[in-house]
Design a protein around this motif. Sequence first.
Motif, PDB file in Angstrom:
ATOM      1  N   ASP A  21      33.990  33.888  25.932  1.00  0.00           N
ATOM      2  CA  ASP A  21      34.066  32.998  24.630  1.00  0.00           C
ATOM      3  C   ASP A  21      34.681  31.635  25.141  1.00  0.00           C
ATOM      4  O   ASP A  21      35.689  31.617  25.441  1.00  0.00           O
TER       5      ASP A  21
ATOM      6  N   ASP B 200      44.792  43.829  32.098  1.00  0.00           N
ATOM      7  CA  ASP B 200      45.547  43.737  30.882  1.00  0.00           C
ATOM      8  C   ASP B 200      46.661  42.619  30.791  1.00  0.00           C
ATOM      9  O   ASP B 200      46.829  42.049  29.697  1.00  0.00           O
TER      10      ASP B 200
ATOM     11  N   VAL C 241      27.080  35.153  28.898  1.00  0.00           N
ATOM     12  CA  VAL C 241      27.112  36.595  29.336  1.00  0.00           C
ATOM     13  C   VAL C 241      26.859  36.271  30.655  1.00  0.00           C
ATOM     14  O   VAL C 241      26.181  35.211  31.272  1.00  0.00           O
TER      15      VAL C 241
ATOM     16  N   GLN D  13      29.379  31.422  23.628  1.00  0.00           N
ATOM     17  CA  GLN D  13      29.545  32.580  24.310  1.00  0.00           C
ATOM     18  C   GLN D  13      28.585  32.546  25.698  1.00  0.00           C
ATOM     19  O   GLN D  13      27.555  32.279  25.455  1.00  0.00           O
TER      20      GLN D  13
ATOM     21  N   MET E 156      37.843  36.213  27.532  1.00  0.00           N
ATOM     22  CA  MET E 156      37.093  37.326  27.870  1.00  0.00           C
ATOM     23  C   MET E 156      37.079  38.501  26.418  1.00  0.00           C
ATOM     24  O   MET E 156      37.844  38.833  25.904  1.00  0.00           O
ATOM     25  N   VAL E 157      35.627  38.400  25.863  1.00  0.00           N
ATOM     26  CA  VAL E 157      35.197  39.406  24.906  1.00  0.00           C
ATOM     27  C   VAL E 157      35.055  40.887  25.306  1.00  0.00           C
ATOM     28  O   VAL E 157      35.383  41.645  24.492  1.00  0.00           O
ATOM     29  N   TYR E 158      34.438  40.908  26.594  1.00  0.00           N
ATOM     30  CA  TYR E 158      34.079  42.319  26.753  1.00  0.00           C
ATOM     31  C   TYR E 158      33.730  42.030  28.401  1.00  0.00           C
ATOM     32  O   TYR E 158      33.474  41.063  28.931  1.00  0.00           O
ATOM     33  N   ALA E 159      34.187  43.156  28.997  1.00  0.00           N
ATOM     34  CA  ALA E 159      33.773  43.377  30.755  1.00  0.00           C
ATOM     35  C   ALA E 159      33.672  44.945  30.787  1.00  0.00           C
ATOM     36  O   ALA E 159      34.474  45.698  30.284  1.00  0.00           O
ATOM     37  N   ASN E 160      32.963  45.454  31.475  1.00  0.00           N
ATOM     38  CA  ASN E 160      32.399  46.777  31.811  1.00  0.00           C
ATOM     39  C   ASN E 160      33.326  47.384  32.871  1.00  0.00           C
ATOM     40  O   ASN E 160      33.495  48.658  33.120  1.00  0.00           O
TER      41      ASN E 160
ATOM     42  N   SER F 249      36.874  46.173  35.851  1.00  0.00           N
ATOM     43  CA  SER F 249      38.177  45.381  36.005  1.00  0.00           C
ATOM     44  C   SER F 249      37.976  44.705  37.156  1.00  0.00           C
ATOM     45  O   SER F 249      37.583  45.457  38.360  1.00  0.00           O
TER      46      SER F 249
ATOM     47  N   TYR G 107      29.913  40.833  31.928  1.00  0.00           N
ATOM     48  CA  TYR G 107      31.091  40.344  30.908  1.00  0.00           C
ATOM     49  C   TYR G 107      30.690  39.403  29.930  1.00  0.00           C
ATOM     50  O   TYR G 107      29.358  38.893  30.073  1.00  0.00           O
ATOM     51  N   VAL G 108      31.184  39.251  28.972  1.00  0.00           N
ATOM     52  CA  VAL G 108      31.045  38.393  27.689  1.00  0.00           C
ATOM     53  C   VAL G 108      32.046  37.349  27.713  1.00  0.00           C
ATOM     54  O   VAL G 108      33.409  37.921  27.542  1.00  0.00           O
TER      55      VAL G 108
END
Length: 189
Positions: free
Chosen positions: A9, A38, A109, A107, A19-23, A25, A6-7
């Motif tokens: 911010d 969500d 990671v 940010q 949360m900017v990104y997560a591969n 859940s 995840y990334v």
Amino acid sequence: IPNILYVLDLRVTSPDGGMVYANRSLSTLLGYPEHLDDEFGMQGVLLSCLHPDDWPVYTKMLRDISELPDGRVIETEYRLLDAQGAWRWMRGRDLVFKRDVDGSVMQAVGLIEDVQHNKQLQTEIQAERDFAQLVLSTLGQGVAVFEVGAAVASAHGAALGTSSLTSATNTGASAGMNPTKEWIVSVRL
């Protein structure tokens, strides 16, 4: 990848925790419906499932990220409640991903890894060691472990400081034991 990459911010205080990104859940990893990420954001799910005793560890990690030098990784272990009601050990690793013009961390990671199986193995190994130590103490015996070339690698209990180790080494070698393999000798008082 079974882990969650995840990334985050750190400047965003929204319900999703920036949360900017997560591969993957986090809710799915814990056995909950995916839509919880969500609705509440991954950070919201994490905080709602965090073991009460691990709050100080987790909040310290968040503070430490903001002061983290480039290239250094923070590693944190904490427990999360899964959908079956069990506490699962997780290991988080975080490092600086992006800084602003002033050099402040914007940010991070990170990686969340489920280490429950590792923790169970560690507990089992420690229990076996404790049991072996109890047996050795109770029986009044000692154990010496020899490495390649018949050098004593470790000795426990009555084997400590006994001259029998030298004769056990010589006897083992002369009895045809292969001194290039690790072997254990029990020494009785």
